[in-house]
Design an enzyme around this catalytic site. Structure first.
Site, mmCIF file in Angstrom:
data_model
loop_
_atom_site.group_PDB
_atom_site.id
_atom_site.type_symbol
_atom_site.label_atom_id
_atom_site.label_comp_id
_atom_site.label_asym_id
_atom_site.label_seq_id
_atom_site.Cartn_x
_atom_site.Cartn_y
_atom_site.Cartn_z
ATOM 1 N N HIS A 100 7.865 -3.388 -11.049
ATOM 2 C CA HIS A 100 8.169 -3.303 -9.397
ATOM 3 C C HIS A 100 8.375 -4.692 -9.084
ATOM 4 O O HIS A 100 7.059 -5.504 -9.120
ATOM 5 C CB HIS A 100 7.463 -2.073 -8.757
ATOM 6 C CG HIS A 100 6.194 -2.241 -8.968
ATOM 7 N ND1 HIS A 100 5.381 -1.592 -9.971
ATOM 8 C CD2 HIS A 100 5.204 -2.834 -8.180
ATOM 9 C CE1 HIS A 100 4.134 -1.905 -9.613
ATOM 10 N NE2 HIS A 100 4.012 -2.694 -8.718
ATOM 11 N N HIS A 102 7.563 -6.422 -5.208
ATOM 12 C CA HIS A 102 6.974 -6.443 -4.144
ATOM 13 C C HIS A 102 7.922 -7.399 -2.899
ATOM 14 O O HIS A 102 7.649 -8.667 -3.136
ATOM 15 C CB HIS A 102 5.434 -6.768 -3.884
ATOM 16 C CG HIS A 102 4.579 -5.765 -4.481
ATOM 17 N ND1 HIS A 102 3.975 -4.726 -3.936
ATOM 18 C CD2 HIS A 102 4.096 -5.832 -5.796
ATOM 19 C CE1 HIS A 102 3.206 -4.117 -4.772
ATOM 20 N NE2 HIS A 102 3.294 -4.789 -5.964
HETATM 21 P P1 AMP Z 1 0.986 -2.756 -8.110
HETATM 22 O O1 AMP Z 1 -0.682 -2.873 -7.786
HETATM 23 O O2 AMP Z 1 1.632 -4.323 -8.030
HETATM 24 O O3 AMP Z 1 1.114 -2.194 -9.262
HETATM 25 O O4 AMP Z 1 1.413 -2.244 -6.877
HETATM 26 C C1 AMP Z 1 1.823 -0.526 -6.965
HETATM 27 C C2 AMP Z 1 2.168 -0.562 -5.535
HETATM 28 O O5 AMP Z 1 2.856 0.905 -5.534
HETATM 29 C C3 AMP Z 1 0.986 -0.336 -4.581
HETATM 30 O O6 AMP Z 1 1.190 -1.387 -3.594
HETATM 31 C C4 AMP Z 1 0.894 1.151 -3.867
HETATM 32 O O7 AMP Z 1 0.572 0.949 -2.637
HETATM 33 C C5 AMP Z 1 2.398 1.411 -4.068
HETATM 34 N N1 AMP Z 1 2.712 3.025 -4.250
HETATM 35 C C6 AMP Z 1 1.919 3.925 -5.340
HETATM 36 N N2 AMP Z 1 2.418 5.126 -5.118
HETATM 37 C C7 AMP Z 1 3.322 5.028 -4.493
HETATM 38 C C8 AMP Z 1 4.219 5.965 -3.708
HETATM 39 N N3 AMP Z 1 4.185 7.300 -3.820
HETATM 40 N N4 AMP Z 1 5.099 5.700 -2.739
HETATM 41 C C9 AMP Z 1 5.158 4.329 -2.293
HETATM 42 N N5 AMP Z 1 4.459 3.321 -2.917
HETATM 43 C C10 AMP Z 1 3.594 3.661 -3.846
#
Ligand code: AMP
Ligand code: ZN
Length: 142
Positions: A100, A102
Site C-alpha cells: 500500500h 500512504h
Molecule cells: P503500514 O504500517 O505501512 O503497513 O500501514 C498500514 C496502515 O493500515 C496503518 O496506517 C493502519 O492504520 C491502516 N489500517 C489497518 N487496518 C485498516 C482498516 N481496516 N481500514 C483502514 N486502514 C487500516
C-alpha cells in the site's frame, strides 16, 4: 488471499471509506488518519510489498496515484503538500502485508514527521470519516 485484511476490504467483506476504485486499485481512508485525509492506495492484486511488483503492475498502480493525490489535496484547501510513503518489511514499519501507498497530507511546515505513524482514530466519528471521504470523492477527476 484468505487472511489478508486489505483483500477483505477489496472484497467489501470489511467496510472502508473508499474514495476511488477501478479494476487495478482501491483507495480508502487510513483508519489512523495520521493527518486528516490520510489515504491508502492499494493494488487489487495481492502483492505483499514492493519487492513483489513486476513492471506492469508498478506502472498501472503508480499511474493512478497522482489523480488520487490531487483529489485528496483539493479536498481541503488548507492542505499544503503531501508525503507519499511506502513501507516494505516489518523493519521498515510495514504492519499490513498487502502492499500500500500512504498519501499523507501536510498542513504546516513544522509537522512532526512521526505524526504519520500516530493512530488518531479515537478522535474520529463515522461522520468525520464520511465528511473527508465525500470531499475527496467530490474532487476526483473523471
Ligand atoms: P503500514 O504500517 O505501512 O503497513 O500501514 C498500514 C496502515 O493500515 C496503518 O496506517 C493502519 O492504520 C491502516 N489500517 C489497518 N487496518 C485498516 C482498516 N481496516 N481500514 C483502514 N486502514 C487500516
Ligand atoms: Zn491482500
Amino acid at each position: 488471499m484468505d487472511d489478508c485484511i486489505f483483500c477483505k476490504i477489496i472484497a467489501n467483506e470489511i467496510p472502508s471509506y473508499t474514495v476511488y476504485e477501478d479494476d487495478i486499485v482501491k483507495a480508502f481512508l487510513d483508519i489512523s488518519q495520521g493527518t486528516p485525509g490520510h489515504t491508502l492506495v492499494i493494488p487489487k492484486k495481492h502483492v505483499p510489498d514492493l519487492f513483489a511488483y513486476d513492471e506492469e503492475l508498478a506502472s498501472a498502480v503508480f499511474a493512478r496515484i497522482p489523480k488520487i493525490a490531487r483529489a485528496v489535496k483539493a479536498s481541503n484547501p488548507t492542505i499544503k503538500g503531501m508525503n507519499v510513503l511506502n513501507n516494505n518489511g516489518a523493519v521498515a514499519y510495514q504492519s499490513v502485508f498487502h502492499s500500500h501507498f500512504h498519501l499523507v497530507p501536510r498542513y504546516t511546515d513544522h509537522d512532526d514527521f512521526k505524526m504519520i505513524f500516530k493512530d488518531n482514530s479515537a478522535n474520529y466519528s463515522a461522520a468525520d470519516y464520511q465528511k473527508i471521504q465525500q470531499s475527496i470523492i467530490d474532487h476526483m477527476e473523471d
